[in-house]
Design an enzyme around this catalytic site. Structure first.
Site, PDB file in Angstrom:
ATOM      1  N   ILE A  13      52.635  47.380  57.496  1.00  0.00           N
ATOM      2  CA  ILE A  13      52.146  46.405  58.494  1.00  0.00           C
ATOM      3  C   ILE A  13      53.072  44.934  58.093  1.00  0.00           C
ATOM      4  O   ILE A  13      53.629  44.323  58.825  1.00  0.00           O
ATOM      5  CB  ILE A  13      50.828  46.073  58.716  1.00  0.00           C
ATOM      6  CG1 ILE A  13      50.072  47.340  58.943  1.00  0.00           C
ATOM      7  CG2 ILE A  13      50.472  44.957  59.480  1.00  0.00           C
ATOM      8  CD1 ILE A  13      50.566  47.717  60.374  1.00  0.00           C
ATOM      9  N   GLY A 110      41.733  47.114  58.516  1.00  0.00           N
ATOM     10  CA  GLY A 110      41.037  47.691  57.337  1.00  0.00           C
ATOM     11  C   GLY A 110      39.956  46.936  56.829  1.00  0.00           C
ATOM     12  O   GLY A 110      39.201  47.586  56.117  1.00  0.00           O
ATOM     13  N   SER A 139      42.127  47.339  64.269  1.00  0.00           N
ATOM     14  CA  SER A 139      43.208  48.353  63.936  1.00  0.00           C
ATOM     15  C   SER A 139      44.044  48.977  64.878  1.00  0.00           C
ATOM     16  O   SER A 139      43.904  48.465  66.062  1.00  0.00           O
ATOM     17  CB  SER A 139      42.306  49.535  63.481  1.00  0.00           C
ATOM     18  OG  SER A 139      41.719  50.217  64.257  1.00  0.00           O
ATOM     19  N   CYS A 140      45.120  49.801  64.530  1.00  0.00           N
ATOM     20  CA  CYS A 140      45.972  50.365  65.580  1.00  0.00           C
ATOM     21  C   CYS A 140      45.112  51.305  66.612  1.00  0.00           C
ATOM     22  O   CYS A 140      45.315  51.088  67.858  1.00  0.00           O
ATOM     23  CB  CYS A 140      46.827  51.432  64.812  1.00  0.00           C
ATOM     24  SG  CYS A 140      46.102  52.409  63.655  1.00  0.00           S
ATOM     25  N   ARG A 168      46.535  60.781  62.678  1.00  0.00           N
ATOM     26  CA  ARG A 168      47.639  61.159  61.651  1.00  0.00           C
ATOM     27  C   ARG A 168      47.237  61.142  60.373  1.00  0.00           C
ATOM     28  O   ARG A 168      46.347  60.170  60.225  1.00  0.00           O
ATOM     29  CB  ARG A 168      49.139  60.238  61.961  1.00  0.00           C
ATOM     30  CG  ARG A 168      48.886  58.749  61.505  1.00  0.00           C
ATOM     31  CD  ARG A 168      48.964  58.582  60.037  1.00  0.00           C
ATOM     32  NE  ARG A 168      48.912  57.030  59.833  1.00  0.00           N
ATOM     33  CZ  ARG A 168      47.779  56.590  59.319  1.00  0.00           C
ATOM     34  NH1 ARG A 168      46.769  57.434  59.147  1.00  0.00           N
ATOM     35  NH2 ARG A 168      47.706  55.271  59.246  1.00  0.00           N
ATOM     36  N   HIS A 193      34.854  53.792  65.424  1.00  0.00           N
ATOM     37  CA  HIS A 193      36.008  53.048  66.321  1.00  0.00           C
ATOM     38  C   HIS A 193      35.086  52.662  67.526  1.00  0.00           C
ATOM     39  O   HIS A 193      35.907  51.559  67.950  1.00  0.00           O
ATOM     40  CB  HIS A 193      37.049  54.391  66.775  1.00  0.00           C
ATOM     41  CG  HIS A 193      37.619  54.911  65.426  1.00  0.00           C
ATOM     42  ND1 HIS A 193      37.220  56.060  64.879  1.00  0.00           N
ATOM     43  CD2 HIS A 193      38.476  54.605  64.613  1.00  0.00           C
ATOM     44  CE1 HIS A 193      37.845  56.542  63.940  1.00  0.00           C
ATOM     45  NE2 HIS A 193      38.979  55.794  63.766  1.00  0.00           N
ATOM     46  N   GLY A 194      34.101  53.074  67.936  1.00  0.00           N
ATOM     47  CA  GLY A 194      33.447  52.734  69.213  1.00  0.00           C
ATOM     48  C   GLY A 194      32.921  51.117  68.760  1.00  0.00           C
ATOM     49  O   GLY A 194      33.203  50.487  69.351  1.00  0.00           O
ATOM     50  N   HIS A 219      48.983  58.603  66.307  1.00  0.00           N
ATOM     51  CA  HIS A 219      47.511  59.150  66.721  1.00  0.00           C
ATOM     52  C   HIS A 219      47.744  59.487  68.101  1.00  0.00           C
ATOM     53  O   HIS A 219      48.530  59.051  68.984  1.00  0.00           O
ATOM     54  CB  HIS A 219      46.605  58.014  66.492  1.00  0.00           C
ATOM     55  CG  HIS A 219      46.479  57.210  65.197  1.00  0.00           C
ATOM     56  ND1 HIS A 219      46.135  57.914  64.277  1.00  0.00           N
ATOM     57  CD2 HIS A 219      46.500  56.200  64.660  1.00  0.00           C
ATOM     58  CE1 HIS A 219      46.062  57.159  63.238  1.00  0.00           C
ATOM     59  NE2 HIS A 219      46.304  55.966  63.421  1.00  0.00           N
ATOM     60  N   GLN A 300      50.968  53.840  65.005  1.00  0.00           N
ATOM     61  CA  GLN A 300      49.986  53.386  64.262  1.00  0.00           C
ATOM     62  C   GLN A 300      50.639  52.244  63.344  1.00  0.00           C
ATOM     63  O   GLN A 300      50.197  51.232  62.997  1.00  0.00           O
ATOM     64  CB  GLN A 300      49.239  54.291  63.116  1.00  0.00           C
ATOM     65  CG  GLN A 300      50.219  55.018  62.177  1.00  0.00           C
ATOM     66  CD  GLN A 300      50.997  55.977  62.397  1.00  0.00           C
ATOM     67  OE1 GLN A 300      50.929  56.635  63.570  1.00  0.00           O
ATOM     68  NE2 GLN A 300      51.754  56.646  61.544  1.00  0.00           N
TER      69      GLN A 300
HETATM   70  P1  NAD Z   1      50.450  49.441  53.053  1.00  0.00           P
HETATM   71  O1  NAD Z   1      49.843  50.215  51.790  1.00  0.00           O
HETATM   72  O2  NAD Z   1      51.486  50.167  53.302  1.00  0.00           O
HETATM   73  O3  NAD Z   1      50.900  48.248  52.613  1.00  0.00           O
HETATM   74  C1  NAD Z   1      50.094  47.329  51.421  1.00  0.00           C
HETATM   75  C2  NAD Z   1      50.943  46.437  50.804  1.00  0.00           C
HETATM   76  O4  NAD Z   1      50.232  45.719  49.998  1.00  0.00           O
HETATM   77  C3  NAD Z   1      52.030  47.219  49.944  1.00  0.00           C
HETATM   78  O5  NAD Z   1      53.174  46.376  49.703  1.00  0.00           O
HETATM   79  C4  NAD Z   1      50.976  47.007  48.385  1.00  0.00           C
HETATM   80  O6  NAD Z   1      52.031  46.934  47.448  1.00  0.00           O
HETATM   81  C5  NAD Z   1      50.617  45.347  48.777  1.00  0.00           C
HETATM   82  N1  NAD Z   1      49.080  45.345  47.812  1.00  0.00           N
HETATM   83  C6  NAD Z   1      48.417  46.139  47.219  1.00  0.00           C
HETATM   84  N2  NAD Z   1      47.425  45.349  46.516  1.00  0.00           N
HETATM   85  C7  NAD Z   1      47.801  44.085  46.623  1.00  0.00           C
HETATM   86  C8  NAD Z   1      47.116  43.015  46.064  1.00  0.00           C
HETATM   87  N3  NAD Z   1      46.069  43.166  45.502  1.00  0.00           N
HETATM   88  N4  NAD Z   1      47.693  41.815  46.426  1.00  0.00           N
HETATM   89  C9  NAD Z   1      48.661  41.644  47.333  1.00  0.00           C
HETATM   90  N5  NAD Z   1      49.366  42.759  47.878  1.00  0.00           N
HETATM   91  C10 NAD Z   1      48.909  44.083  47.638  1.00  0.00           C
HETATM   92  O7  NAD Z   1      49.407  49.384  53.961  1.00  0.00           O
HETATM   93  P2  NAD Z   1      49.460  49.118  55.628  1.00  0.00           P
HETATM   94  O8  NAD Z   1      49.500  50.344  55.998  1.00  0.00           O
HETATM   95  O9  NAD Z   1      50.429  48.046  55.728  1.00  0.00           O
HETATM   96  O10 NAD Z   1      47.820  48.407  55.622  1.00  0.00           O
HETATM   97  C11 NAD Z   1      47.601  47.093  55.808  1.00  0.00           C
HETATM   98  C12 NAD Z   1      46.462  46.712  56.439  1.00  0.00           C
HETATM   99  O11 NAD Z   1      46.714  46.935  57.788  1.00  0.00           O
HETATM  100  C13 NAD Z   1      45.248  47.457  56.187  1.00  0.00           C
HETATM  101  O12 NAD Z   1      44.116  46.484  56.403  1.00  0.00           O
HETATM  102  C14 NAD Z   1      45.312  48.621  57.097  1.00  0.00           C
HETATM  103  O13 NAD Z   1      43.943  49.057  57.580  1.00  0.00           O
HETATM  104  C15 NAD Z   1      45.838  47.930  58.526  1.00  0.00           C
HETATM  105  N6  NAD Z   1      46.533  48.780  59.425  1.00  0.00           N
HETATM  106  C16 NAD Z   1      47.280  49.773  58.844  1.00  0.00           C
HETATM  107  C17 NAD Z   1      47.882  50.534  59.817  1.00  0.00           C
HETATM  108  C18 NAD Z   1      48.658  51.596  59.465  1.00  0.00           C
HETATM  109  O14 NAD Z   1      48.456  52.688  60.257  1.00  0.00           O
HETATM  110  N7  NAD Z   1      49.778  51.681  58.414  1.00  0.00           N
HETATM  111  C19 NAD Z   1      47.713  50.278  61.042  1.00  0.00           C
HETATM  112  C20 NAD Z   1      46.925  49.183  61.629  1.00  0.00           C
HETATM  113  C21 NAD Z   1      46.219  48.317  60.720  1.00  0.00           C
END
Ligand code: NAD
Length: 335
Positions: A13, A110, A139-140, A168, A193-194, A219, A300
């Site tokens: 993200i 998240g 979330s997505c 997914r 999710h609801g 998804h 997502q």
């Molecule tokens: P990711 O694991 O791809 O990226 C997270 C990043 O944060 C990584 O670069 C990691 O190195 C870094 N990181 C880890 N611990 C850390 C810390 N303590 N301090 C600073 N950086 C740190 O995760 P993501 O998929 O990008 O998810 C990030 C957020 O977005 C979460 O809340 C997730 O639920 C939400 N989200 C994810 C998706 C998806 O499908 N990937 C979709 C929508 C929302």
């Protein structure tokens, strides 16, 4: 003057948020953070994005030939707002740090709604984050549900929604968690999710179930909606055709699966092959009596990205009008 945006967590993200912010003319990326000297940290260097790292880890980055601009806390001093894209459930401690530094913070889906008390979707509640210090982009999956259900409820009043989310199992770049060779139901029912949709539409009667499947692409939701009146299938399709960030496709045109949707995103020349819109199959929309049946697909990795940009505009009071912000974001991102 441009709003100064820092991005904490340069993963799935975070890197997309950095690209999208960089495409806008009223905000700029002043830095991104990485905890380890990975290829993504090198790419941030190559793209000219100042890189901030945890206290005491600069040497490891320098040893890997990666330039470091300072510590994560140094980044707060340069920013008006931090987009927190760290993995779910690590944001609590960061919220405290942002508070102490007097910088605003946007969290991701998240995290729980209770972390911020305000959740964000541009169409549904842009104004609720106006000037706020903290907000959360849902979330997505929740973004996907709100994109199609909010306009439907506004125009035709929903009695209740029942949705199954076919999820997914891992993101494409994640070889640690999957894909799984299994179908795994969520056993805690109804799923969260609801209630997450209700963090933005508290009046909506919605129940959800979810299963994880062996795919990384997108998804898919199967959705049944009981409406308060009989509405035609054509009326519903016409409504979604007018709805921003919802895109109709047809099985008849050979868009039959999430694989072809991703191919369509590639053919459209989208950055990282992203599909920011929620995809609804036009020939898979059907009203029988007062019940609407439809399928939608959610990319997502990217559907929340334009929402994050709009959330910056609302929290930093750059643009008062939700639809003006959405138009600006979408134009800059090529949506
Ligand atoms: P990711 O694991 O791809 O990226 C997270 C990043 O944060 C990584 O670069 C990691 O190195 C870094 N990181 C880890 N611990 C850390 C810390 N303590 N301090 C600073 N950086 C740190 O995760 P993501 O998929 O990008 O998810 C990030 C957020 O977005 C979460 O809340 C997730 O639920 C939400 N989200 C994810 C998706 C998806 O499908 N990937 C979709 C929508 C929302």
């Amino acid at each position: 003057m441009k709003v100064k945006v820092g991005i904490n967590g340069y993963g799935t993200i975070g890197k997309r948020a950095a690209t999208a912010v960089g495409q806008q003319d009223d905000m700029e990326v002043i830095g991104v953070t990485k905890t380890r000297p990975t290829f993504e940290a090198k790419v941030a260097n190559d793209l000219g994005l100042p890189l901030y790292v945890p206290d005491g880890s600069a040497e490891a980055f320098k040893a890997a030939g990666i330039k470091v601009a300072g510590t994560i806390k140094d980044m707060y001093k340069k920013a008006d707002i931090i987009i927190d894209c760290t993995p779910g459930k690590v944001a609590e401690a960061y919220k405290q740090e942002y508070s102490e530094a007097g910088v605003k913070g946007i969290f991701q889906g998240g995290e729980d709604h209770s972390l911020t008390g305000i959740s964000f979707n541009a169409s549904a509640n842009y104004k609720e984050s106006w000037g706020a210090q903290f907000s959360r982009v849902v979330s997505c999956n929740t973004t996907g549900l709100i994109r199609t259900l909010y306009p439907l409820d506004k125009k035709y009043k929903i009695q209740n929604v029942f949705a199954t989310l076919i999820r997914r199992s891992a993101d494409p770049g994640d070889s640690k968690n999957g894909p799984i060779n299994a179908i795994e139901p969520s056993l805690k029912l109804p799923t969260h999710h609801g209630p997450d949709v209700q963090s933005i539409m508290p009046w909506l009667n919605i129940q959800t179930m979810a299963v994880k499947v062996p795919t990384t692409l997108m998804h898919l939701h199967t959705i049944m909606v009981r409406l308060s009146s009989e509405v035609s299938t054509d009326d519903i399709i016409a409504l979604w055709k007018r709805t921003p960030r919802v895109k109709l496709v047809k099985g008849k045109d050979n868009v039959r699966s999430t694989a072809q949707i991703m191919e369509l995103a590639r053919d459209l020349g989208r950055t990282r092959s992203d599909m920011y819109e929620i995809i609804v199959w036009e020939d898979g929309v059907k009203v029988v009596g007062d019940t609407l049946y439809f399928y939608q697909a959610v990319h997502q990795e990217s559907d929340v990205i334009p929402e994050i940009v709009d959330c910056v505009r609302s929290m930093c009071k750059i643009e008062e009008n939700a639809s003006a912000s959405m138009k600006k974001t979408d134009k800059a991102m090529g949506i």
